[in-house]
Design a protein around this motif. Structure first.
Motif, PDB file in Angstrom:
ATOM      1  N   ALA A 122     -64.515  21.287  26.618  1.00 36.42           N
ATOM      2  CA  ALA A 122     -64.032  20.802  25.286  1.00 36.42           C
ATOM      3  C   ALA A 122     -63.179  20.391  26.023  1.00 36.42           C
ATOM      4  O   ALA A 122     -61.844  19.172  26.139  1.00 36.42           O
ATOM      5  CB  ALA A 122     -64.206  21.098  23.997  1.00 36.42           C
ATOM      6  N   GLY A 123     -62.269  21.013  26.628  1.00 30.96           N
ATOM      7  CA  GLY A 123     -61.189  20.739  26.837  1.00 30.96           C
ATOM      8  C   GLY A 123     -60.468  22.103  27.872  1.00 30.96           C
ATOM      9  O   GLY A 123     -61.098  22.975  28.543  1.00 30.96           O
ATOM     10  N   VAL A 124     -59.417  21.355  29.176  1.00 27.41           N
ATOM     11  CA  VAL A 124     -58.885  22.341  29.995  1.00 27.41           C
ATOM     12  C   VAL A 124     -57.606  22.682  29.650  1.00 27.41           C
ATOM     13  O   VAL A 124     -56.498  21.923  29.887  1.00 27.41           O
ATOM     14  CB  VAL A 124     -59.294  21.195  31.638  1.00 27.41           C
ATOM     15  CG1 VAL A 124     -58.945  22.974  33.023  1.00 27.41           C
ATOM     16  CG2 VAL A 124     -60.751  21.213  31.916  1.00 27.41           C
ATOM     17  N   ALA A 125     -57.227  23.874  30.366  1.00 20.50           N
ATOM     18  CA  ALA A 125     -55.263  24.363  30.496  1.00 20.50           C
ATOM     19  C   ALA A 125     -55.581  24.452  31.914  1.00 20.50           C
ATOM     20  O   ALA A 125     -56.258  25.546  32.324  1.00 20.50           O
ATOM     21  CB  ALA A 125     -55.555  25.745  29.708  1.00 20.50           C
ATOM     22  N   THR A 150     -51.493  21.426  30.090  1.00 19.62           N
ATOM     23  CA  THR A 150     -50.807  21.659  30.671  1.00 19.62           C
ATOM     24  C   THR A 150     -49.951  22.870  31.002  1.00 19.62           C
ATOM     25  O   THR A 150     -49.399  22.596  29.090  1.00 19.62           O
ATOM     26  CB  THR A 150     -50.058  21.024  32.130  1.00 19.62           C
ATOM     27  OG1 THR A 150     -48.843  20.316  31.153  1.00 19.62           O
ATOM     28  CG2 THR A 150     -50.357  20.144  32.223  1.00 19.62           C
ATOM     29  N   LEU A 151     -50.072  24.014  31.474  1.00 19.30           N
ATOM     30  CA  LEU A 151     -49.319  25.568  30.837  1.00 19.30           C
ATOM     31  C   LEU A 151     -48.576  25.744  30.778  1.00 19.30           C
ATOM     32  O   LEU A 151     -48.420  26.550  33.112  1.00 19.30           O
ATOM     33  CB  LEU A 151     -50.807  26.621  30.450  1.00 19.30           C
ATOM     34  CG  LEU A 151     -50.506  27.475  29.482  1.00 19.30           C
ATOM     35  CD1 LEU A 151     -50.436  27.289  28.142  1.00 19.30           C
ATOM     36  CD2 LEU A 151     -52.331  28.417  29.697  1.00 19.30           C
ATOM     37  N   GLN A 301     -40.001  33.224  27.318  1.00 23.89           N
ATOM     38  CA  GLN A 301     -41.025  31.987  27.301  1.00 23.89           C
ATOM     39  C   GLN A 301     -42.172  32.510  26.369  1.00 23.89           C
ATOM     40  O   GLN A 301     -42.845  34.030  27.427  1.00 23.89           O
ATOM     41  CB  GLN A 301     -41.292  31.069  28.228  1.00 23.89           C
ATOM     42  CG  GLN A 301     -41.947  31.805  28.997  1.00 23.89           C
ATOM     43  CD  GLN A 301     -42.692  30.092  30.220  1.00 23.89           C
ATOM     44  OE1 GLN A 301     -43.018  29.360  29.594  1.00 23.89           O
ATOM     45  NE2 GLN A 301     -42.034  30.350  31.182  1.00 23.89           N
ATOM     46  N   ASP A 302     -43.424  32.807  25.203  1.00 22.58           N
ATOM     47  CA  ASP A 302     -43.729  33.477  25.012  1.00 22.58           C
ATOM     48  C   ASP A 302     -45.011  32.988  25.466  1.00 22.58           C
ATOM     49  O   ASP A 302     -45.857  32.044  24.618  1.00 22.58           O
ATOM     50  CB  ASP A 302     -43.599  33.881  23.179  1.00 22.58           C
ATOM     51  CG  ASP A 302     -44.661  34.217  22.342  1.00 22.58           C
ATOM     52  OD1 ASP A 302     -45.638  34.748  23.084  1.00 22.58           O
ATOM     53  OD2 ASP A 302     -44.021  35.074  21.006  1.00 22.58           O
ATOM     54  N   ALA A 303     -45.854  33.722  26.288  1.00 16.47           N
ATOM     55  CA  ALA A 303     -46.884  33.244  27.089  1.00 16.47           C
ATOM     56  C   ALA A 303     -48.349  33.825  25.716  1.00 16.47           C
ATOM     57  O   ALA A 303     -48.386  32.422  25.840  1.00 16.47           O
ATOM     58  CB  ALA A 303     -47.261  34.662  27.484  1.00 16.47           C
ATOM     59  N   GLY A 304     -47.511  34.121  24.646  1.00 18.47           N
ATOM     60  CA  GLY A 304     -49.305  34.188  23.810  1.00 18.47           C
ATOM     61  C   GLY A 304     -49.208  32.681  22.759  1.00 18.47           C
ATOM     62  O   GLY A 304     -49.883  31.939  22.523  1.00 18.47           O
ATOM     63  N   HIS A 305     -48.037  32.174  22.782  1.00 20.55           N
ATOM     64  CA  HIS A 305     -47.916  31.376  22.150  1.00 20.55           C
ATOM     65  C   HIS A 305     -47.965  30.133  22.543  1.00 20.55           C
ATOM     66  O   HIS A 305     -48.969  28.960  21.860  1.00 20.55           O
ATOM     67  CB  HIS A 305     -46.162  31.181  21.085  1.00 20.55           C
ATOM     68  CG  HIS A 305     -46.228  29.946  20.442  1.00 20.55           C
ATOM     69  ND1 HIS A 305     -44.548  29.814  19.673  1.00 20.55           N
ATOM     70  CD2 HIS A 305     -47.112  29.117  19.836  1.00 20.55           C
ATOM     71  CE1 HIS A 305     -44.581  28.658  19.023  1.00 20.55           C
ATOM     72  NE2 HIS A 305     -45.565  28.176  19.346  1.00 20.55           N
ATOM     73  N   GLU A 306     -47.858  30.192  23.834  1.00 16.96           N
ATOM     74  CA  GLU A 306     -48.724  29.093  25.200  1.00 16.96           C
ATOM     75  C   GLU A 306     -50.219  28.574  24.639  1.00 16.96           C
ATOM     76  O   GLU A 306     -50.528  27.781  24.733  1.00 16.96           O
ATOM     77  CB  GLU A 306     -48.037  29.134  26.040  1.00 16.96           C
ATOM     78  CG  GLU A 306     -46.654  28.981  26.367  1.00 16.96           C
ATOM     79  CD  GLU A 306     -45.139  29.250  27.936  1.00 16.96           C
ATOM     80  OE1 GLU A 306     -44.466  28.495  27.503  1.00 16.96           O
ATOM     81  OE2 GLU A 306     -45.916  29.775  28.832  1.00 16.96           O
ATOM     82  N   VAL A 307     -50.247  29.944  25.027  1.00 22.57           N
ATOM     83  CA  VAL A 307     -51.587  30.706  24.888  1.00 22.57           C
ATOM     84  C   VAL A 307     -52.687  29.796  23.614  1.00 22.57           C
ATOM     85  O   VAL A 307     -53.374  29.053  23.599  1.00 22.57           O
ATOM     86  CB  VAL A 307     -52.207  31.063  25.673  1.00 22.57           C
ATOM     87  CG1 VAL A 307     -53.674  31.506  25.654  1.00 22.57           C
ATOM     88  CG2 VAL A 307     -52.409  32.391  27.203  1.00 22.57           C
ATOM     89  N   ARG A 308     -52.120  30.423  22.703  1.00 18.97           N
ATOM     90  CA  ARG A 308     -52.497  29.685  21.122  1.00 18.97           C
ATOM     91  C   ARG A 308     -52.586  28.547  21.057  1.00 18.97           C
ATOM     92  O   ARG A 308     -53.038  27.525  20.437  1.00 18.97           O
ATOM     93  CB  ARG A 308     -51.857  30.701  20.352  1.00 18.97           C
ATOM     94  CG  ARG A 308     -51.911  32.163  19.693  1.00 18.97           C
ATOM     95  CD  ARG A 308     -51.947  33.151  18.896  1.00 18.97           C
ATOM     96  NE  ARG A 308     -50.204  32.340  18.664  1.00 18.97           N
ATOM     97  CZ  ARG A 308     -49.502  33.572  19.543  1.00 18.97           C
ATOM     98  NH1 ARG A 308     -50.378  34.565  19.977  1.00 18.97           N
ATOM     99  NH2 ARG A 308     -47.851  33.611  19.267  1.00 18.97           N
ATOM    100  N   SER A 309     -51.006  28.143  21.060  1.00 22.99           N
ATOM    101  CA  SER A 309     -50.986  26.519  21.069  1.00 22.99           C
ATOM    102  C   SER A 309     -51.771  25.630  22.020  1.00 22.99           C
ATOM    103  O   SER A 309     -52.498  24.627  22.051  1.00 22.99           O
ATOM    104  CB  SER A 309     -49.736  26.030  22.188  1.00 22.99           C
ATOM    105  OG  SER A 309     -49.285  25.047  21.776  1.00 22.99           O
ATOM    106  N   ALA A 310     -51.999  25.954  23.235  1.00 21.15           N
ATOM    107  CA  ALA A 310     -52.521  25.374  24.396  1.00 21.15           C
ATOM    108  C   ALA A 310     -54.645  25.159  23.502  1.00 21.15           C
ATOM    109  O   ALA A 310     -55.171  23.877  23.360  1.00 21.15           O
ATOM    110  CB  ALA A 310     -53.418  25.800  25.328  1.00 21.15           C
ATOM    111  N   ILE A 311     -54.895  26.210  23.238  1.00 24.57           N
ATOM    112  CA  ILE A 311     -56.247  26.133  22.296  1.00 24.57           C
ATOM    113  C   ILE A 311     -56.396  25.789  21.110  1.00 24.57           C
ATOM    114  O   ILE A 311     -56.743  24.747  21.462  1.00 24.57           O
ATOM    115  CB  ILE A 311     -57.162  27.192  22.176  1.00 24.57           C
ATOM    116  CG1 ILE A 311     -57.192  28.193  23.093  1.00 24.57           C
ATOM    117  CG2 ILE A 311     -57.927  27.786  21.214  1.00 24.57           C
ATOM    118  CD1 ILE A 311     -56.895  30.194  22.622  1.00 24.57           C
ATOM    119  N   ARG A 312     -54.985  25.934  20.742  1.00 30.36           N
ATOM    120  CA  ARG A 312     -54.735  24.937  18.939  1.00 30.36           C
ATOM    121  C   ARG A 312     -55.087  22.792  19.600  1.00 30.36           C
ATOM    122  O   ARG A 312     -56.095  22.435  18.739  1.00 30.36           O
ATOM    123  CB  ARG A 312     -54.201  25.027  18.039  1.00 30.36           C
ATOM    124  CG  ARG A 312     -54.126  26.093  17.773  1.00 30.36           C
ATOM    125  CD  ARG A 312     -52.769  26.171  16.401  1.00 30.36           C
ATOM    126  NE  ARG A 312     -51.753  26.272  17.054  1.00 30.36           N
ATOM    127  CZ  ARG A 312     -50.909  27.161  17.412  1.00 30.36           C
ATOM    128  NH1 ARG A 312     -51.382  28.094  17.280  1.00 30.36           N
ATOM    129  NH2 ARG A 312     -49.978  27.073  17.742  1.00 30.36           N
TER     130      ARG A 312
END
Length: 345
Positions: A122-125, A150-151, A301-312
């Protein structure tokens, strides 16, 4: 009351099964009938709750994260956040796979993107490398209808859907302004240590830093950028050489990783008190160095926020929904020894 599928069926004079076929773009509906249903949807102002529909259908979103290998502490933290997201898979209805590629290897990254294309997720980060073959591979994924985020490091020349990361030009400018103020009244050049200029976050930080230094400290000499490939041993060797070659070195901006090497080099040379050092990412090593005074400032930078954002974002794109920009904005955090957050350890 929000309109329902029952209201659409009554307005269009069709069955619930017909409305369902139209909403899900399935065959078996005549053009005239489909038009009647679509008119009813418009007239009633019906907005479909995609999340609720997917929950009812128990839809799962297969997502793939492509992350660099190596002992870069920040990237290892990013991997840990992805692993934490995998533990939430049942709740978030995701099926997350992690692929590792050698750091700064554009050919390997392009090959990995081609590999996941065949899996039709469905998607790629992806932590991107700014290279033509990587851009082309991302564009092919998008042509196949696969969402791409992109992450940490962006790829603005591609058709990627979203970037989950900080504004790295602004981060570089912030470091430049801080450096200019910290060095007020002191002479000597400033060194810049990058990981690789192949990645966009590093080149953007350099752009911002150079511009801000020209404004905040006009006339201050910036030494040529050296690349340590985010490897602590290589960074230590480079910084030791810079210290030996420039007795009047006033500052060092580390815009990548490998900061264990920077810290070790400064402390071995006994220069931690008189060289202003600004780096990125709050890790156990950089936290200790900031507390002791070896580092003067950290941009995080908040790595957790970036991962959660990518998933959303990937889930929203898969559903054809808009992204809420304010929710996905990643902030630049500025830490001095005086405002360090509580150590989670």
């Amino acid at each position: 009351m929000r309109p329902t599928v029952h209201d659409i069926a009554a307005e269009a004079g069709v069955s619930l099964a017909t409305v369902d076929r139209v909403l899900n773009n399935r065959p078996g509906v005549r053009g005239v009938t489909r038009a009647k249903v679509e008119r009813a949807i418009t007239t009633l102002g019906y907005v479909r709750d995609v999340a609720a529909a997917n929950l009812a259908k128990s839809r799962t979103y297969p997502l793939i994260f492509i992350l660099p290998e190596g002992d870069n502490t920040f990237m290892r933290g990013l991997v840990a956040e992805v692993e934490a997201a995998k533990l939430r898979s049942a709740v978030e209805r995701t099926a997350i796979t992690v692929l590792s590629v050698p750091a700064f290897d554009k050919a390997a990254l392009a090959a990995a993107l081609e590999k996941v294309r065949a899996l039709a997720p469905a998607g790629v980060a992806v932590v991107a490398i700014d290279a033509p073959e990587v851009v082309a591979a991302v564009d092919r994924l998008r042509e196949d209808g696969i969402a791409v985020v992109t992450l940490v490091s962006d790829l603005p020349g591609s058709s990627r859907d979203h970037f989950a990361g900080v504004d790295n030009v602004a981060a570089g400018r912030t470091a430049g302004t801080l450096m200019g103020r910290f060095l007020s009244g002191r002479v000597g050049p400033v060194a810049i240590v990058a990981g690789s200029m192949l990645v966009r976050d590093h080149s953007d930080r350099l752009e911002g830093f150079s511009a801000a230094m020209a404004e905040s400290a006009p006339g201050r000499r910036l030494l040529p950028v050296v690349e340590g490939h985010d490897d602590p041993a290589e960074v230590e060797q480079l910084v030791s050489g810079l210290i030996a070659d420039h007795a009047d070195l006033a500052g060092i901006y580390s815009l990548g990783a490998g900061n264990r090497g920077l810290i070790t080099a400064l402390e071995k040379a006994g220069r931690q008190a008189d060289v202003c050092a600004i780096a990125h990412e709050l890790t156990p090593h950089s936290r200790a160095a900031l507390s002791s005074g070896t580092l003067d400032a950290l941009l995080n930078q908040d790595a957790g926020h970036e991962v959660r954002s990518a998933i959303r974002v990937l889930k929203a794109r898969a559903d054809g929904l808009a992204v809420i920009g304010a929710q996905e904005r990643i902030r630049i955090e500025i830490f001095l020894k005086d405002n360090l957050p509580v150590d989670p350890a």
